[in-house]
Design a protein around this motif. Structure first.
Motif, PDB file in Angstrom:
ATOM      1  N   LEU A 194       0.846  -1.183   0.000  1.00 42.80           N
ATOM      2  CA  LEU A 194       0.000   0.000   0.000  1.00 42.80           C
ATOM      3  C   LEU A 194       0.888   1.242   0.000  1.00 42.80           C
ATOM      4  O   LEU A 194       2.001   1.224   0.541  1.00 42.80           O
ATOM      5  CB  LEU A 194      -0.895   0.017   1.243  1.00 42.80           C
ATOM      6  N   ALA A 234      -1.560   5.094   3.608  1.00 40.03           N
ATOM      7  CA  ALA A 234      -2.847   4.510   3.222  1.00 40.03           C
ATOM      8  C   ALA A 234      -3.381   3.656   4.365  1.00 40.03           C
ATOM      9  O   ALA A 234      -2.620   3.060   5.125  1.00 40.03           O
ATOM     10  CB  ALA A 234      -2.690   3.671   1.974  1.00 40.03           C
ATOM     11  N   ARG A 235      -4.705   3.628   4.459  1.00 42.76           N
ATOM     12  CA  ARG A 235      -5.322   2.725   5.443  1.00 42.76           C
ATOM     13  C   ARG A 235      -6.521   2.045   4.787  1.00 42.76           C
ATOM     14  O   ARG A 235      -7.184   2.612   3.914  1.00 42.76           O
ATOM     15  CB  ARG A 235      -5.732   3.461   6.711  1.00 42.76           C
ATOM     16  N   LEU A 287      -9.615   1.706   0.105  1.00 44.89           N
ATOM     17  CA  LEU A 287      -8.491   2.341   0.769  1.00 44.89           C
ATOM     18  C   LEU A 287      -8.738   3.835   0.911  1.00 44.89           C
ATOM     19  O   LEU A 287      -9.394   4.455   0.076  1.00 44.89           O
ATOM     20  CB  LEU A 287      -7.202   2.137  -0.047  1.00 44.89           C
ATOM     21  N   ASP A 288      -8.179   4.414   1.968  1.00 42.14           N
ATOM     22  CA  ASP A 288      -8.147   5.858   2.128  1.00 42.14           C
ATOM     23  C   ASP A 288      -6.675   6.252   2.068  1.00 42.14           C
ATOM     24  O   ASP A 288      -5.898   5.935   2.965  1.00 42.14           O
ATOM     25  CB  ASP A 288      -8.764   6.275   3.458  1.00 42.14           C
ATOM     26  N   ILE A 289      -6.295   6.950   0.982  1.00 40.34           N
ATOM     27  CA  ILE A 289      -4.902   7.339   0.795  1.00 40.34           C
ATOM     28  C   ILE A 289      -4.825   8.856   0.895  1.00 40.34           C
ATOM     29  O   ILE A 289      -5.124   9.573  -0.057  1.00 40.34           O
ATOM     30  CB  ILE A 289      -4.368   6.850  -0.571  1.00 40.34           C
ATOM     31  N   ARG A 290      -4.508   9.335   2.070  1.00 39.57           N
ATOM     32  CA  ARG A 290      -4.382  10.773   2.341  1.00 39.57           C
ATOM     33  C   ARG A 290      -5.599  11.554   1.866  1.00 39.57           C
ATOM     34  O   ARG A 290      -5.493  12.535   1.151  1.00 39.57           O
ATOM     35  CB  ARG A 290      -3.112  11.318   1.711  1.00 39.57           C
ATOM     36  N   THR A 318     -10.130   8.390  -1.823  1.00 42.83           N
ATOM     37  CA  THR A 318     -10.680   7.044  -1.711  1.00 42.83           C
ATOM     38  C   THR A 318     -10.348   6.252  -2.975  1.00 42.83           C
ATOM     39  O   THR A 318     -10.524   6.746  -4.089  1.00 42.83           O
ATOM     40  CB  THR A 318     -12.206   7.093  -1.523  1.00 42.83           C
ATOM     41  N   GLU A 319      -9.867   5.048  -2.769  1.00 42.93           N
ATOM     42  CA  GLU A 319      -9.509   4.180  -3.886  1.00 42.93           C
ATOM     43  C   GLU A 319     -10.047   2.786  -3.608  1.00 42.93           C
ATOM     44  O   GLU A 319      -9.987   2.301  -2.479  1.00 42.93           O
ATOM     45  CB  GLU A 319      -7.990   4.132  -4.059  1.00 42.93           C
ATOM     46  N   ASN A 328      -8.284  -1.082 -10.413  1.00 41.26           N
ATOM     47  CA  ASN A 328      -8.286   0.013  -9.437  1.00 41.26           C
ATOM     48  C   ASN A 328      -9.336   1.020  -9.843  1.00 41.26           C
ATOM     49  O   ASN A 328      -9.543   1.260 -11.032  1.00 41.26           O
ATOM     50  CB  ASN A 328      -6.935   0.718  -9.387  1.00 41.26           C
ATOM     51  N   LYS A 379     -10.239   4.998  -8.595  1.00 45.66           N
ATOM     52  CA  LYS A 379      -9.830   6.086  -7.719  1.00 45.66           C
ATOM     53  C   LYS A 379     -10.898   7.171  -7.760  1.00 45.66           C
ATOM     54  O   LYS A 379     -11.396   7.536  -8.809  1.00 45.66           O
ATOM     55  CB  LYS A 379      -8.492   6.643  -8.200  1.00 45.66           C
TER      56      LYS A 379
END
Length: 110
Positions: free
Chosen positions: A62, A66-67, A82-85, A88-89, A103, A105
């Motif tokens: 990741l 990312a979380r 995922l939440d990347i800064r 949302t992806e 993917n 985004k």
């Protein structure tokens, strides 16, 4: 004891007996066809199934910061949100092989 004689059926009765035999034959063949169709469907499902899937080990990297927000299954796909800064992806993986499938985004308009 005297034996009772069974009288010969009249032509109308003989025609009725023939019609009943024909209907019984049709009903029997229809039932046999239905049972055969069910057995074929069950056999197809049994032999077409891939059996139990052997677990696969995989490591997905990741991006930094990312979380994982959520995970889920959709058909043959594993879906990871995922939440990347703040962005949302959604990443999808094949559930059997765990190979990336795509993917998606989401970004906010400026």
């Amino acid at each position: 004891m005297t034996e009772t004689a069974i009288p010969e059926p009249t032509p109308e009765q003989a025609a009725l007996f023939a019609r009943v035999r024909r209907m019984m034959l049709i009903a029997g063949l229809t039932t046999a066809l239905a049972v055969a169709a069910v057995l074929v469907a069950i056999g197809y499902r049994l032999f077409r199934s891939e059996g139990s899937v052997v677990g696969a080990d995989a490591t997905a990297t990741l991006p930094k910061g990312a979380r994982i927000v959520s995970t889920g299954l959709a058909g043959d796909r594993l879906v990871v949100t995922l939440d990347i800064r703040g962005v949302t992806e959604i990443r999808t993986f094949d559930a059997h092989t765990l190979k990336p499938a795509g993917n998606l985004k989401f970004v906010s308009e400026p």
